[in-house]
Design a protein around this motif. Structure first.
Motif, PDB file in Angstrom:
ATOM      1  N   THR A 260       0.822  -1.214   0.000  1.00  0.00           N
ATOM      2  CA  THR A 260       0.000   0.000   0.000  1.00  0.00           C
ATOM      3  C   THR A 260       0.857   1.266   0.000  1.00  0.00           C
ATOM      4  OG1 THR A 260      -1.837  -1.114   1.112  1.00  0.00           O
ATOM      5  CG2 THR A 260      -1.753   1.275   1.271  1.00  0.00           C
ATOM      6  N   ALA A 261       1.928   1.274   0.803  1.00  0.00           N
ATOM      7  CA  ALA A 261       2.845   2.421   0.793  1.00  0.00           C
ATOM      8  C   ALA A 261       3.759   2.274  -0.412  1.00  0.00           C
ATOM      9  CB  ALA A 261       3.651   2.461   2.091  1.00  0.00           C
ATOM     10  N   THR A 262       3.195   2.450  -1.599  1.00  0.00           N
ATOM     11  CA  THR A 262       3.891   2.123  -2.836  1.00  0.00           C
ATOM     12  C   THR A 262       4.567   3.350  -3.441  1.00  0.00           C
ATOM     13  OG1 THR A 262       3.567   1.275  -5.072  1.00  0.00           O
ATOM     14  CG2 THR A 262       1.758   2.498  -4.118  1.00  0.00           C
ATOM     15  N   VAL A 386      -1.964  -2.332  -5.519  1.00  0.00           N
ATOM     16  CA  VAL A 386      -1.460  -1.347  -6.485  1.00  0.00           C
ATOM     17  C   VAL A 386      -2.577  -0.775  -7.348  1.00  0.00           C
ATOM     18  CG1 VAL A 386       0.834  -2.393  -6.538  1.00  0.00           C
ATOM     19  CG2 VAL A 386      -0.860  -3.064  -8.247  1.00  0.00           C
ATOM     20  N   THR A 387      -3.711  -1.473  -7.440  1.00  0.00           N
ATOM     21  CA  THR A 387      -4.857  -0.880  -8.127  1.00  0.00           C
ATOM     22  C   THR A 387      -5.416   0.284  -7.314  1.00  0.00           C
ATOM     23  OG1 THR A 387      -5.477  -2.925  -9.261  1.00  0.00           O
ATOM     24  CG2 THR A 387      -7.206  -1.285  -8.933  1.00  0.00           C
ATOM     25  N   LEU A 388      -5.609   0.061  -6.026  1.00  0.00           N
ATOM     26  CA  LEU A 388      -6.203   1.091  -5.172  1.00  0.00           C
ATOM     27  C   LEU A 388      -5.231   2.234  -4.896  1.00  0.00           C
ATOM     28  CD1 LEU A 388      -8.086  -1.171  -2.585  1.00  0.00           C
ATOM     29  CD2 LEU A 388      -9.037   0.042  -4.553  1.00  0.00           C
ATOM     30  N   PHE A 389      -3.963   1.906  -4.649  1.00  0.00           N
ATOM     31  CA  PHE A 389      -3.012   2.930  -4.232  1.00  0.00           C
ATOM     32  C   PHE A 389      -1.916   3.189  -5.259  1.00  0.00           C
ATOM     33  CE2 PHE A 389      -5.005   1.495  -0.352  1.00  0.00           C
ATOM     34  CZ  PHE A 389      -5.198   2.678   0.345  1.00  0.00           C
ATOM     35  N   GLY A 390      -2.049   2.592  -6.442  1.00  0.00           N
ATOM     36  CA  GLY A 390      -1.075   2.819  -7.495  1.00  0.00           C
ATOM     37  C   GLY A 390      -1.743   3.295  -8.769  1.00  0.00           C
ATOM     38  N   MET A 415       0.834  10.157   2.714  1.00  0.00           N
ATOM     39  CA  MET A 415       0.774   9.941   4.158  1.00  0.00           C
ATOM     40  C   MET A 415      -0.358   8.987   4.527  1.00  0.00           C
ATOM     41  SD  MET A 415       1.442  13.921   5.222  1.00  0.00           S
ATOM     42  CE  MET A 415       1.180  13.699   6.982  1.00  0.00           C
ATOM     43  N   PHE A 416      -1.503   9.158   3.891  1.00  0.00           N
ATOM     44  CA  PHE A 416      -2.641   8.280   4.145  1.00  0.00           C
ATOM     45  C   PHE A 416      -2.307   6.840   3.768  1.00  0.00           C
ATOM     46  CE2 PHE A 416      -6.399   6.203   2.217  1.00  0.00           C
ATOM     47  CZ  PHE A 416      -7.174   6.052   3.369  1.00  0.00           C
ATOM     48  N   ALA A 417      -1.694   6.661   2.597  1.00  0.00           N
ATOM     49  CA  ALA A 417      -1.334   5.308   2.152  1.00  0.00           C
ATOM     50  C   ALA A 417      -0.337   4.670   3.113  1.00  0.00           C
ATOM     51  CB  ALA A 417      -0.738   5.361   0.739  1.00  0.00           C
ATOM     52  N   GLY A 418       0.600   5.449   3.625  1.00  0.00           N
ATOM     53  CA  GLY A 418       1.575   4.918   4.564  1.00  0.00           C
ATOM     54  C   GLY A 418       0.939   4.454   5.869  1.00  0.00           C
ATOM     55  N   VAL A 420      -2.226   3.462   6.274  1.00  0.00           N
ATOM     56  CA  VAL A 420      -2.978   2.249   5.969  1.00  0.00           C
ATOM     57  C   VAL A 420      -2.035   1.049   5.898  1.00  0.00           C
ATOM     58  CG1 VAL A 420      -4.380   1.083   4.221  1.00  0.00           C
ATOM     59  CG2 VAL A 420      -4.825   3.476   4.781  1.00  0.00           C
ATOM     60  N   SER A 421      -0.886   1.252   5.290  1.00  0.00           N
ATOM     61  CA  SER A 421       0.105   0.182   5.178  1.00  0.00           C
ATOM     62  C   SER A 421       0.548  -0.321   6.542  1.00  0.00           C
ATOM     63  CB  SER A 421       1.317   0.701   4.382  1.00  0.00           C
ATOM     64  OG  SER A 421       2.269  -0.311   4.193  1.00  0.00           O
ATOM     65  N   LEU A 422       0.881   0.596   7.447  1.00  0.00           N
ATOM     66  CA  LEU A 422       1.309   0.216   8.796  1.00  0.00           C
ATOM     67  C   LEU A 422       0.218  -0.545   9.534  1.00  0.00           C
ATOM     68  CD1 LEU A 422       3.139   3.470   9.969  1.00  0.00           C
ATOM     69  CD2 LEU A 422       4.198   1.306   9.290  1.00  0.00           C
ATOM     70  N   LEU A 423      -1.019  -0.096   9.376  1.00  0.00           N
ATOM     71  CA  LEU A 423      -2.129  -0.745  10.080  1.00  0.00           C
ATOM     72  C   LEU A 423      -2.371  -2.170   9.575  1.00  0.00           C
ATOM     73  CD1 LEU A 423      -4.694   2.202  10.313  1.00  0.00           C
ATOM     74  CD2 LEU A 423      -3.363   1.206  12.177  1.00  0.00           C
TER      75      LEU A 423
END
Length: 448
Positions: A260-262, A386-390, A415-418, A420-423
């Motif tokens: 997600t943090a792509t 990668v579809t949603l965040f890329g 920042m939002f993607a990062g 979500v990635s951590l969670l």
């Protein structure tokens, strides 16, 4: 790693691989990913030109939006292609799948370069572009997963993250080549020549990789781990999607979190942002992107080595937090005084962080799934993320900037993607387990 099946019998040891066999496997695995990213980046770099050629609607914002929407639609079909092709690769092997995929990718790249503009064939032009993007993304849906599986299954124990990082290194090579090509074209051609034929040159050159890649992939032997699994089972591995989600759903969520943090948004949208929002020449962004590619060629393998030594999931959290904290000041600093020098400096800082964050991604994803479902598991997780965040990111960010008027939207998005990635990784049992036991790999027949 000893893989145990439902029968309880351990797999026989694989015969030792020669250095030439390993080198061929690595090259075969990465060449398709390089073509994928070359096509992906070139489309992003020349989005403004492509918009004028295929979507001349008389409204600049709408024209760009339609171009990015076509780009995004291709990503929407990726999970479908990923599930189907990943399942096929798990049943019939990595080798056959990779050989087919590179031909499909080359065909779509060639179609993109040869399709006449709207002025010549009317509505058929954007429809052909849409078909090319869908064909590209259907094939790419299974490319990352199958090639990542091949790389890590050929890798010796203790070096799987390093071998997996070569997949990311091929992206860096594509980044260098595509941005260098774009820089040379935008520097040496007039605007009229670039719009008339210049933008097509990278697509036509990229399509030439297809036959070469097919030849290389056709000569590579099947993955040793897959061969062992087939010998033990005496039939093709098979598992339904429902069973996979029940048994590996937690691992799939963890894998989505990893991706997600792509870096998709940064590398694909940044040139368009520089040109449209900062009002600087495109060549400024492309020069920095080319240097970013050079740095990443070194950074990705370094990240893989560090992940093998310290544990990929242990390094994931601090590096992702650094990226979240860096996004806002980088964009704020550039927007305060948008100069080529500041854009270049921001690109270099981001490249270092992104290289360390992304280098171990292929190994991290393949580590979550056993051999029997590895391609499908990675394909499903990777493509949804990668579809949603890329793939949707450039369209989403461009639309939000147009609606809100704020040029800080990309920073908020990153920042939002990062977060979500951590969670997703931190809340998954698989992510927590791999933080405790970084060398743990799943066994075939065991639940995640």
């Amino acid at each position: 790693m000893q893989t145990v099946l439902n029968t309880g019998a351990p797999l026989a040891a694989a015969p030792p691989l020669s250095n030439s066999q390993v080198r061929r496997a690595v090259l075969a695995s990465v060449i398709g990913n390089g073509l994928e990213w070359f096509d992906f980046l070139i489309y992003g770099y020349f989005a403004k030109t492509i918009a004028h050629v295929f979507f001349p609607v008389g409204n600049n914002f709408l024209s760009i939006t339609l171009t990015l929407a076509t780009f995004a639609i291709g990503f929407v079909v990726r999970p479908l292609g990923g599930i189907a092709i990943g399942a096929w690769a798990d049943r019939h092997g990595r080798h056959k799948t990779l050989s087919l995929l590179i031909l499909l990718m080359a065909a779509s790249t060639l179609l993109m370069g040869l399709t006449p503009g709207y002025a010549s064939i009317g509505i058929a032009a954007p429809l052909l572009v849409l078909f090319a993007r869908v064909l590209q993304d259907l094939s790419v849906g299974g490319e990352f997963a199958t090639a990542a599986a091949m790389l890590t299954e050929y890798a010796p124990p203790g070096r799987k993250m390093f071998f997996g990082s070569f997949k990311m290194t091929s992206q860096a090579v594509a980044l260098l080549l595509s941005s260098s090509c774009g820089y040379l074209l935008t520097t040496n051609l007039s605007g009229e020549a670039l719009a008339s034929w210049g933008w097509r040159v990278p697509f036509l050159l990229g399509a030439l990789v297809g036959p070469v890649g097919f030849y290389i992939r056709h000569k590579v032997s099947e993955s040793p781990e897959f061969v062992q699994l087939r010998q033990q089972l005496a039939h093709a591995p098979r598992q339904s999607l429902r069973t996979f989600l029940r048994e590996r759903g937690d691992a799939a969520l963890c894998a989505m979190g990893v991706m997600t943090a792509t870096n998709y948004l940064w590398h694909s949208y940044m040139p368009l942002f520089v040109e449209r929002q900062l009002h600087l020449p495109l060549k400024n962004a492309l020069f920095g992107t080319a240097i970013s590619g050079l740095i990443s060629i070194v950074g990705y393998p370094l990240a893989g080595k560090l992940a093998d030594r310290f544990g990929a999931y242990r390094l994931f959290f601090p590096i992702t937090i650094v990226w979240i904290c860096a996004a806002w000041p980088l964009f704020s600093w550039v927007l305060a005084a948008p100069t080529p020098e500041r854009v270049f400096a921001a690109q270099m800082i981001a490249t270092v962080v992104l290289s360390l964050m992304s280098g171990a991604h292929p190994g991290m994803l393949t580590q979550l799934f056993p051999t029997a479902t590895r391609s499908m598991g990675v394909a499903l997780s990777y493509n949804i993320a990668v579809t949603l965040f890329g793939g949707l990111a450039p369209l989403t960010v461009s639309t939000l900037i147009g609606v809100s008027g704020s040029r800080m939207v990309p920073a908020w998005y990153l920042m939002f993607a990062g977060v979500v990635s951590l969670l997703l990784v931190g809340l998954s049992a698989s992510g927590r387990r791999l933080c405790r036991e970084p060398n743990l790999w799943p066994k075939d027949g065991a639940h995640s």
